[in-house]
Design a protein around this motif. Structure first.
Motif, PDB file in Angstrom:
ATOM      1  N   ALA A 199     -26.512  88.591  67.358  1.00 47.00           N
ATOM      2  CA  ALA A 199     -25.401  87.647  67.111  1.00 47.00           C
ATOM      3  C   ALA A 199     -24.333  88.548  66.973  1.00 47.00           C
ATOM      4  CB  ALA A 199     -25.369  87.112  65.503  1.00 47.00           C
ATOM      5  N   LEU A 200     -24.048  89.922  66.481  1.00 45.15           N
ATOM      6  CA  LEU A 200     -22.991  90.631  66.911  1.00 45.15           C
ATOM      7  C   LEU A 200     -22.906  90.971  68.362  1.00 45.15           C
ATOM      8  CD1 LEU A 200     -22.166  93.838  64.688  1.00 45.15           C
ATOM      9  CD2 LEU A 200     -22.658  94.094  66.892  1.00 45.15           C
ATOM     10  N   ASN A 201     -23.966  91.502  68.821  1.00 44.66           N
ATOM     11  CA  ASN A 201     -23.849  91.781  70.413  1.00 44.66           C
ATOM     12  C   ASN A 201     -23.354  90.581  71.126  1.00 44.66           C
ATOM     13  OD1 ASN A 201     -25.143  94.516  71.737  1.00 44.66           O
ATOM     14  ND2 ASN A 201     -25.844  93.989  69.650  1.00 44.66           N
ATOM     15  N   HIS A 202     -23.765  89.417  70.716  1.00 46.62           N
ATOM     16  CA  HIS A 202     -23.112  88.076  71.460  1.00 46.62           C
ATOM     17  C   HIS A 202     -21.463  88.198  71.070  1.00 46.62           C
ATOM     18  CE1 HIS A 202     -22.507  83.573  71.368  1.00 46.62           C
ATOM     19  NE2 HIS A 202     -22.825  83.744  72.718  1.00 46.62           N
ATOM     20  N   GLU A 203     -21.092  88.219  69.978  1.00 51.20           N
ATOM     21  CA  GLU A 203     -19.557  88.377  69.845  1.00 51.20           C
ATOM     22  C   GLU A 203     -19.085  89.548  70.686  1.00 51.20           C
ATOM     23  OE1 GLU A 203     -17.827  86.164  68.249  1.00 51.20           O
ATOM     24  OE2 GLU A 203     -19.335  84.999  67.320  1.00 51.20           O
ATOM     25  N   LEU A 204     -19.710  90.700  70.542  1.00 47.55           N
ATOM     26  CA  LEU A 204     -19.199  91.946  71.237  1.00 47.55           C
ATOM     27  C   LEU A 204     -18.766  91.707  72.655  1.00 47.55           C
ATOM     28  CD1 LEU A 204     -18.401  94.862  71.408  1.00 47.55           C
ATOM     29  CD2 LEU A 204     -20.822  95.420  71.645  1.00 47.55           C
ATOM     30  N   ARG A 228     -17.704  90.875  60.245  1.00 47.94           N
ATOM     31  CA  ARG A 228     -18.693  90.066  59.302  1.00 47.94           C
ATOM     32  C   ARG A 228     -20.172  90.443  59.633  1.00 47.94           C
ATOM     33  NH1 ARG A 228     -14.963  85.881  60.530  1.00 47.94           N
ATOM     34  NH2 ARG A 228     -16.529  84.931  62.001  1.00 47.94           N
ATOM     35  N   HIS A 229     -20.539  90.340  60.972  1.00 43.11           N
ATOM     36  CA  HIS A 229     -21.960  90.716  61.248  1.00 43.11           C
ATOM     37  C   HIS A 229     -22.105  92.071  60.844  1.00 43.11           C
ATOM     38  CE1 HIS A 229     -22.810  86.898  63.156  1.00 43.11           C
ATOM     39  NE2 HIS A 229     -21.899  86.987  64.004  1.00 43.11           N
ATOM     40  N   SER A 230     -21.178  93.070  61.195  1.00 43.21           N
ATOM     41  CA  SER A 230     -21.627  94.553  60.902  1.00 43.21           C
ATOM     42  C   SER A 230     -21.706  94.693  59.268  1.00 43.21           C
ATOM     43  CB  SER A 230     -20.482  95.557  61.510  1.00 43.21           C
ATOM     44  OG  SER A 230     -19.442  95.331  60.656  1.00 43.21           O
ATOM     45  N   ARG A 231     -21.146  93.953  58.447  1.00 43.96           N
ATOM     46  CA  ARG A 231     -21.200  94.367  57.052  1.00 43.96           C
ATOM     47  C   ARG A 231     -22.610  94.263  56.560  1.00 43.96           C
ATOM     48  NH1 ARG A 231     -16.124  90.112  56.007  1.00 43.96           N
ATOM     49  NH2 ARG A 231     -14.450  91.449  56.548  1.00 43.96           N
ATOM     50  N   VAL A 232     -23.558  93.419  56.946  1.00 45.48           N
ATOM     51  CA  VAL A 232     -24.900  93.472  56.575  1.00 45.48           C
ATOM     52  C   VAL A 232     -25.579  94.632  57.412  1.00 45.48           C
ATOM     53  CG1 VAL A 232     -27.242  92.595  56.520  1.00 45.48           C
ATOM     54  CG2 VAL A 232     -25.109  90.910  56.232  1.00 45.48           C
TER      55      VAL A 232
END
Length: 331
Positions: free
Chosen positions: A297-302, A217-221
């Motif tokens: 936010a993406l790195n947090h999930e990763l 989801r974060h990567s779609r932007v």
């Protein structure tokens, strides 16, 4: 939100820009009168404190454990090895990676494949495609390219050809990944992978898949580095990898990375992320905050996923994460 990364200021701002930035941060809810008083009315300290106040302790500790990112806000940019003022009342916020994270994914792929044929490959490729959109990673594809270059060098150096060592990357890949390397219909494979992952959303490994879906989801932007840095920055190379993805502790992918990483720090690498904005234009400030915030936010999930996989392996196989000694990997 300018989030969970170490913050530096690479240049002493022109005073008016610095105060404009302070005001912009306050308008976006970062800092206020109490923060200003705590900082003894120092604009530089206020900017740093306002940004750091927005960092949650859990997120800060997570990134600090796994990757070395450095965030800079400046009114200059590098061009042909020299610092040049951005001009027109603009600032640049950049994130650079000096120590990449490590994700050992082989045991998780094996577990997913044991759960359902194709699930491990679906997980791996979905994660790979998502991360490619946002950051540079080093994985089997980079290792295969390195191996190909080694063969080319050996062909051009017949006199010393026998001294070359080839990593044989493809042989080191899990069988389920090997089978998908020559997939011609990328769209069909992607759709099949998504269906398979959805079918197991409530299964044994649902937490991994949920984390993967959050990364997607974060990567779609798209979070592209500003064209200014790409075309006019005078950088020698593309960004350094933010993540090394390997299948085993010391597999062929890691071996290739360790060889290549010896030369990655020799030149001036493009920032992982860079956004130019005017602190006097609220819409540009909000865009810069959104871009950096989405990246964090993406790195947090990763890295939550990376730690979850490492902890699962520790519980199930009694092994531990070993990042080795490469200087480019986060300690």
């Amino acid at each position: 939100m300018l989030g969970t990364v170490p913050t530096t200021y690479s240049h002493e701002f022109r005073a008016e820009l610095l105060y404009d930035l302070c005001a912009a941060l306050v308008r976006e809810g970062l800092g206020g009168p109490e923060t200003w008083r705590k900082c003894e009315e120092s604009a530089v300290v206020f900017v740093q404190h306002a940004i750091m106040e927005s960092i949650g302790e859990e997120r800060w500790n997570l990134l600090q454990r796994n990757v070395e990112y450095h965030l800079s806000v400046s009114d200059v940019a590098e061009r042909d090895g020299e610092e040049k003022l951005l001009g027109n009342g603009r600032l640049a916020v950049t994130i650079e990676c000096s120590g990449c994270g490590f994700l050992k994914i082989g045991p998780a792929i094996a577990a997913l494949e044991a759960e359902s044929t194709g699930l491990g490959a679906a997980f791996y490729w979905t994660l790979t495609y998502a991360l490619y959109r946002v950051m540079r990673i080093y994985n089997h594809d980079d290792a295969l390219q390195y191996e190909e270059r080694m063969h080319e060098y050996a062909e051009d150096d017949q006199e010393n050809r026998e001294q070359y060592e080839f990593p044989e990357v493809e042989k080191a890949l899990p069988e389920c990944i090997q089978k998908t390397l020559t997939s011609e219909d990328h769209r069909a494979f992607t759709l099949k992978a998504r269906r398979l992952l959805r079918q197991h959303m409530r299964g044994k490994y649902h937490s991994w898949i949920e984390r993967l879906r959050a990364i997607e989801r974060h990567s779609r932007v798209r979070l592209p580095t500003d064209v200014y840095f790409r075309e006019d920055g005078g950088y020698d190379t593309i960004p350094l990898p933010s993540l090394l993805v390997a299948f085993k502790e010391h597999d062929a992918v890691v071996a290739c990375f360790d060889e290549e990483s010896q030369y990655m720090l020799e030149g001036s690498a493009e920032p992982t992320l860079g956004v130019v904005f005017s602190p006097q234009k609220p819409e540009e400030v909000r865009r810069a905050l959104r871009v950096v915030g989405r990246f964090i936010a993406l790195n947090h999930e990763l890295f939550q996923l990376a730690e979850a996989l490492a902890e699962w392996e520790k519980r199930n196989a009694g092994t531990h994460l070993d990042r080795g000694e490469s200087s480019l990997r986060a300690a």
